[in-house]
Design a protein around this motif. Sequence first.
Motif, PDB file in Angstrom:
ATOM      1  N   PHE A 263      -2.618   6.082  -5.796  1.00  0.00           N
ATOM      2  CA  PHE A 263      -1.715   5.299  -6.634  1.00  0.00           C
ATOM      3  C   PHE A 263      -0.784   6.195  -7.432  1.00  0.00           C
ATOM      4  O   PHE A 263       0.402   5.883  -7.621  1.00  0.00           O
TER       5      PHE A 263
ATOM      6  N   ALA B  61      -0.152   2.400  -0.036  1.00  0.00           N
ATOM      7  CA  ALA B  61      -0.795   1.191  -0.552  1.00  0.00           C
ATOM      8  C   ALA B  61      -1.822   0.669   0.446  1.00  0.00           C
ATOM      9  O   ALA B  61      -2.912   0.230   0.070  1.00  0.00           O
TER      10      ALA B  61
ATOM     11  N   PHE C  20      -5.762  -0.069  -0.036  1.00  0.00           N
ATOM     12  CA  PHE C  20      -6.464  -1.314   0.246  1.00  0.00           C
ATOM     13  C   PHE C  20      -7.732  -1.041   1.026  1.00  0.00           C
ATOM     14  O   PHE C  20      -8.773  -1.644   0.783  1.00  0.00           O
TER      15      PHE C  20
ATOM     16  N   ASP D 160     -10.223   0.125  -1.263  1.00  0.00           N
ATOM     17  CA  ASP D 160     -10.733  -1.025  -2.010  1.00  0.00           C
ATOM     18  C   ASP D 160     -11.772  -1.772  -1.208  1.00  0.00           C
ATOM     19  O   ASP D 160     -12.774  -2.239  -1.751  1.00  0.00           O
TER      20      ASP D 160
ATOM     21  N   ASP E 163     -15.511  -2.699  -2.296  1.00  0.00           N
ATOM     22  CA  ASP E 163     -15.978  -4.074  -2.392  1.00  0.00           C
ATOM     23  C   ASP E 163     -15.947  -4.724  -1.018  1.00  0.00           C
ATOM     24  O   ASP E 163     -14.914  -5.238  -0.600  1.00  0.00           O
TER      25      ASP E 163
ATOM     26  N   ARG F 105     -16.721  -7.400   0.173  1.00  0.00           N
ATOM     27  CA  ARG F 105     -16.378  -8.807   0.326  1.00  0.00           C
ATOM     28  C   ARG F 105     -14.909  -9.000   0.669  1.00  0.00           C
ATOM     29  O   ARG F 105     -14.504 -10.033   1.162  1.00  0.00           O
ATOM     30  N   LEU F 106     -14.094  -7.932   0.372  1.00  0.00           N
ATOM     31  CA  LEU F 106     -12.684  -8.093   0.616  1.00  0.00           C
ATOM     32  C   LEU F 106     -12.333  -7.947   2.087  1.00  0.00           C
ATOM     33  O   LEU F 106     -11.226  -8.241   2.495  1.00  0.00           O
ATOM     34  N   ARG F 107     -13.306  -7.456   2.855  1.00  0.00           N
ATOM     35  CA  ARG F 107     -12.995  -7.247   4.270  1.00  0.00           C
ATOM     36  C   ARG F 107     -12.761  -8.575   4.940  1.00  0.00           C
ATOM     37  O   ARG F 107     -13.401  -9.560   4.654  1.00  0.00           O
ATOM     38  N   ALA F 108     -11.834  -8.572   5.891  1.00  0.00           N
ATOM     39  CA  ALA F 108     -11.554  -9.814   6.607  1.00  0.00           C
ATOM     40  C   ALA F 108     -12.798 -10.215   7.379  1.00  0.00           C
ATOM     41  O   ALA F 108     -13.474  -9.379   7.944  1.00  0.00           O
TER      42      ALA F 108
END
Lengths: 286, 328, 306
Positions: free
Chosen positions: C218, C279, C283, C286, C290, C292-295
Motif C-alpha cells: 500500500f 492493489a 487483495f 487479504d 481472512d 472467508r473473503l475467498r471466492a
Amino acid sequence: MSDNNAVLTVKNIRVDYVGQETVHAVDDVSLLIRRGEVLGLAGESGCGKSTLAYGINQLLKAPAAIIGGEVVFHDKSGSDIDVLGLAGKQLQRYRWDKVSMVFQGSMNSLNPVITVGAQINDVFRTHRPQMSKAERLTRSAELLELVSVDPNRLHSFAHELSGGMRQRVMIAMALALDPQLMIMDEPTTALDVVVQRDILAEIMRLRSELGFAVIFITHDLPLLLEISDRIAIMRAGKILETASAEDIFFAAKDPYTRKLLNSFPSLTGERGDFIRNGIALEEEAV
Amino acid sequence: MQFLRKIGFYVVALWAAVTLNFVIPRLLPGSPVDTLIGKLSQQGPVAPGMRKALEALFGTNTNEPLWQQYLDYLNGLVHGNFGISVTYFPTPVVDVIGQAIPWTLGLVGLSTIFAAVLGIALGTFAGWKRGTWVDSLIPATTLLQSVPYFWLALILLYFLASMAGWFPLNGGYDVNTVSPGFTPDFIGSVLYYGALPALTIVISSIGGWLLGMRNMMVSTLSDDYVTTAEAKGLSPMRVMITYAARNAVLPSVTGFAISLGFVVAGSIVTEKVFSYPGIGNAMLDAVSNNDYALMQGLFLVITVAVLAANLIVDIFYGFIDPRTRARG
Amino acid sequence: MSELLLESSTISVHDSTDGPRKSIRRYLSPKLVVGATIVIVTVLFGVIVPFFAQDPTAVSNIGLAPPSAEHLFGTTQTGQDVFAQLAYGTRGSLLIGILVGALVLVLSAFFGIVGSFVGGFLDEAFSLISNVMLIIPGLPLMIVIGTYAPQKSVFLVAFVLAFTGWAAGARVLRGQTLSLRNRDYVLAARVSGEKTWRIICVEILPNLLPVMSSGFVFSIIFAILGEAGLSFIGIGSTGSLTWGTMLANAQNGQALLLGGWWWFAPPGLFIAVFGCGLALINFSIDEVIDPRLRAPRVKKLQRKTS
C-alpha cells in the motif's frame, strides 16, 4: 414409520461438507419427535449433532449441503409440511412460528448494536403484523418475566447482560410465537453449573406449562439422562441407538453408548475408570 | 471521562499542527526570511515592504528568544491575525480564506458524503449476495482508485468539457452572467460548474467504500446473530440491513475519519485542475506566489477542519455503537 | 395425511484432486496472478528497456509529434522521446515507491509494535504520536515542508512522503500487536525470561508478516500517487524523471489542449495499471489473512426432483 403423535419426522437425512475431501457430516439419520417430549441428542464433539440441527431448519451454509432425505413437520392443525421443500416467504413464515431454536453460546447470538427488546420485537413485527405497538411491548415484557428476567431489560444491549441472562433472553425469544418444537443446541454449555441448573429448571417448567417438544443437543449425557424422555446417541454422523432414558441408563445396547456412559466420572469414582485405567469394556449394569 | 480524553487528544493534535507550522520554516538552514527573499529575487525585484512583511510574519524582526516568538505567534493566531496575503495584497489572509471555504466545503463535503453513502450501499449489496453484477464493479473501482485524481480529472475535463462541451471548463460559477446570491440562477450555475469536479471526486473515491463495506459484510455474515436472525424467519432485507450492515458499517465510519486526509489531498488537486475557487486552489496559488502567510493560514484552517470533522465522526460513532458508551 | 414427499437424488459433487502441490495452487488466485504479472512486467520494463531506449532528455526540433516508427510513443513538446522517458520514468517512480515503502515499514513497525508490546507510558506516547500524525492532513503538510526546501532530491521527496504516511500502518500494527501479546505462547516466552527484543522478533513479527506486506504494498501505491500529485502541484523532486514529473511536464506543456494525448495518457495509465496490479496483490494477501473473503470454489448443490 409415522406416528400420529409425532411433531417432526426426519427421514434418511444426509449432509455433506464439500471441499477438497467430502465429509459425510450426517449420514442417513432418521428421527421421530413426539408432541411434548424431550428428545436428547448426545454425542462427542464433531459427531454431527449441530449440523443435523441446522440442517433440519435449512440453516446450513456452503460448504455444507443437504444431499438427501426429508423432514416433515406435523402441524397441530393436522397438515404436514415438507420442511426441506420450503423456500422464500413460506420458509420465513414457518421459521420460529412452528420450530424455534436456541443456539450454542449466546455470547454472539444477539445483535450487539440494537436493544434486546428490539430483537424480540422483530419477531412479532415479522410474524404477527396485526399486533399493535403496545401489544408487542406487553407481550415482550411478559416473555421476559416468563424466564425470570426483569422486563426493564428490554432496553438493554446484549453486552450489558450476564451470560445467564443472555441465554434466558434467547429462550424467551424462542418462546415468543408459542412454537410446537424447540431445538436447543448446547444451551447451557457455556454457563457455570449453578446457572446451568437454573436454566434447565426453567426450560423444564416452561415445557410442562406450554407443552412444546424439545430436541436437546449436548455432549453431556448425564444431563440428558435427567431431563429427557428419550435419548438418541450420535457418532460420526450416524445414530447408533435411540431409546428411553431409562433404557439407555440401565440397558444400553450399543457398546459406544456404554463407553459414553462410563466416561463420565461419578462421585464414588466407579465410573470414569475407563478414562483413568483404560479397562476393557464389558457388560455392565450400574 | 472518556469524552474528556477524546477532547484532550484533539487539543494535543491541534497544538502539534500549530507548532509544526511554526517550527518548519525555522528548521531549515539560514534565516527563513533570507531564503525567501533569495527565492523571490530570482523572479524579479523584491518589493521593499516584502522583507518587513516577512519579518513580521516570522517574528525575526525582534531579537527575542525562540520561545517568546512562539508565544507571540500563538497570540497572533488566537486573535485571528494570520497576516496579510501577498497574492491578494493587501487583503488579510482571514478574508481570503473566508471567501474560499464555502466553495470547498460544498464541493468536497457533498461529494465525499455522496461517495461514501453510495459506496457503502453498493458494498452492502455486494457482500450480501456474492456473485452479482456489483462484484464486477470491483475491479473497475479498484483501477480507478489507483488513478491519480488529477489525471482522471484532466481526462474527464478533456472529454466531457473540452470535446463534448457538456460541462464548463473551469470556475465555480458563470462569472459573466450570474452574480452571487441566493437566486435560483446562481445556485443552478454553481451546481452546473460543480458537477464535473464532484464527479471526479466520487468516481475516484467510491472504490474504497465499496470494497471496505463488502469485506466487512462477508465477515459479519458468518457471525452467530445473523444466523439467529435468519432462523427467526425475518425478511432477508431486514437481516441484511438491521443485523448485518448495521454491524458491518462500523469500521467504515472509523475509516471515514482517517480518509479525510486523503480527501483533502484529492480536493486540492481537483480544485487546481478545474480552477475551482476553493481552499485548495488558494493554497496552490499561495505556493506559486511564495505567499507564506496565506499558506500557513490555510494549513491551519485545513487542519482545524479535519480535526473538527474527526471529532464529529468520533462522537457519532459513540452513538451508533452502544458498546463504546459502556466503557468510561 | 397429504403426501408432500419429494424424491431426492444425489447430485454430482465437484471434487478437487489431492496432492502436495495443491496447497500452493490454493493461493494462486486469478487476482494474484494478474497482479503479480503486472508488477513484474512493469519492473522489467523499468530495468531493462532503458538500456535500449534513446536518451530521454535529448531535445530535437520535431516538436510535439505523434507516435511513429522512430518514436514509439511520440515526442514531447521539446522533441524528447516519450517512450524513453516512460522507461526512465518507471525507474524513478519505482525507486521512490520502494524507498517510501521501506521507510514507512520501519517507522510504522517501530512506533506500532515496540510501543504496544512494551506497554505503559511508552505505549501511550507512541500511540499519541501516531494518532496525531494520522490526523494532521498529509498533503498540506507536504506542501508546507516542500515549499521551504528549494532543491528537492528524490530522497527528500521520499522522506516527506514517508513522514506523512507512516501513521496508518503504525496504528494497524499496534492493534495487532496488542491482541498478540496476550496469546499464550507470548506470555510463556515472557515468563521464561526471554529478552523483549527477541520475543518481538521471534514470536510477534512472523505473525504480523501478512499485515506488514499488505502495508508495504500500500505504501508503494501511496508513494507513487503522492509523488505524482506533488510533481503536478510543482513541488516534486527537481531534475529527476518519474511518471509524476512526466505528467507535470505534460500539463505545463499544454499536452491535452494541443492534442498530444500520447504524452499525457501513458504516464497516467502506467500509474493506474501498476497501482491496480499492486492493489490486486494486496487483495490476495487479504484473502490469505481472512479466508472467508475467498471466492466460493464449490458449486452450489441443488436438490433435483425427478
